[in-house]
Each structure stands twice: as structure tokens, then as C-alpha cells.
Scaffold this motif. Structure first.
Motif, short mmCIF file in Angstrom:
data_model
loop_
_atom_site.label_atom_id
_atom_site.label_comp_id
_atom_site.label_asym_id
_atom_site.label_seq_id
_atom_site.Cartn_x
_atom_site.Cartn_y
_atom_site.Cartn_z
N ALA A 50 0.83 -1.20 0.00
CA ALA A 50 0.00 0.00 0.00
C ALA A 50 0.87 1.26 0.00
O ALA A 50 0.58 2.23 -0.70
N ASP A 56 -4.85 2.15 -1.00
CA ASP A 56 -5.36 1.67 0.28
C ASP A 56 -5.01 0.19 0.47
O ASP A 56 -4.71 -0.53 -0.48
N LYS A 57 -5.04 -0.23 1.72
CA LYS A 57 -4.60 -1.58 2.08
C LYS A 57 -5.46 -2.66 1.45
O LYS A 57 -4.96 -3.72 1.07
#
Length: 173
Positions: A50, A56-57
Motif C-alpha cells: 500500500a 489503500d490496504k
């Protein structure tokens, strides 16, 4: 099955979420596939990925899951990680005789052949007009690549495959 097009069937109505997923899948495959003279990056965790890609993760986790699936597919190991080739390149630029630029996701040279790998989230099945059109587009893309490689390297047979994020490998040429 993910497709880069929204459910309307209109090719102009691209799904930006799927396109973004495909972009990150490609970037990760480029980073993790072994090249001649270049060691691949070690597999990051989702948080590290990320940060690398500034995403985003959850999106990083999805890209990582797909890359692991492809890298661990037994049929793909000779082309991605085994290293039993003469040379291998990721994101290789070619220029056609007419001056058109092409970028191959991966090219692997073996003693008897050149193998083109083209990464896609999915490989379209010819089940309707939209998926047949996409399959035809991919075939034409790989045919162009193969023609240019044959022009440049007439000493080698050229093969071309679509590789899906699920580890499926489909020979096109």
C-alpha cells in the motif's frame, strides 16, 4: 469474474475500479517476476505494498493475492520464476517497422522460442458479443507483438499467452 467493463455492455462505459485493480496487478507482476540480471523484489505484505503504490490496504491486499496466485501457478513457474531461460524482460518496449510503439508485459527467451506473456485480470470467454470483441482485441494485440518479434528475431518461433489473475494461461499464438 471481473471485467474492465461495467455491466451495461457498452465498451465506452469503463469501470474505473476494475481498471485500477488491473493497473496495480500489472505493476506488482512487473516488480515480482524475475528478469535476467535483476533480482525480483521480495514479496511485500499488504501494508508495505500500500505504501509502495500509494493505495489503500484493501486494494493492495487484492493485488498481492492475485500476484501470489499467478507466481505460484505450476504451469507459469517456467516463465516467471524458474530462471531456466536465456533471458527474460518485464515491460519491454518494441517499436514496429512503421514506428508504432508496443509494450510487452513479459518476454521470455528460450533456446528454441520467444514467449510473450500478457497479464489480464480475466481472460474473456467468447460467450457474447462483448466478450468476443474483447477476446478478438487481445488476439490482435498479441498477434501484432508476435509479428514484430518475428521480424526482429526470425530465428525463433514466437508463442503468446494471456495470463489471468487467477493463474489461468491461455495460448493465443
Amino acid at each position: 469474474v471481473l471485467d474492465a467493463f461495467a455491466s451495461t455492455g457498452d465498451e465506452a462505459d469503463l469501470n474505473p475500479d476494475i481498471l485500477e485493480q488491473g493497473k496495480h496487478f500489472h505493476r506488482l507482476m512487473e516488480t515480482l517476476c524475475m528478469q535476467t540480471g535483476v533480482s525480483p523484489a521480495s514479496l511485500p505484505d499488504a501494508q508495505e505494498l500500500a505504501v509502495w503504490f500509494n493505495i489503500d490496504k484493501d486494494l493492495a491486499s487484492l493485488a498481492l493475492e492475485r500476484a501470489k496466485t499467478v507466481l505460484n501457478a505450476p504451469a507459469l513457474k517456467p516463465y516467471l520464476t524458474a530462471g531456466d531461460w536465456i533471458a527474460a524482460w518485464n515491460e519491454l518496449d518494441l517499436v514496429s517497422a512503421s514506428g508504432k510503439n508496443f509494450r510487452l508485459d513479459r518476454l521470455v527467451e528460450f533456446p528454441d522460442r520467444l514467449v510473450i506473456l500478457d497479464f489480464k485480470l480475466t481472460i474473456p470467454a467468447a460467450v457474447n458479443t462483448q466478450t468476443q470483441a474483447k477476446a478478438d482485441q487481445y488476439r490482435a494485440q498479441l498477434d501484432n507483438y508476435a509479428q514484430e518479434l518475428t521480424r526482429i528475431r526470425p530465428d525463433k518461433v514466437v508463442e503468446a499467452y494471456l495470463i489471468s489473475a487467477t493463474g489461468e494461461m491461455q495460448q493465443i499464438i
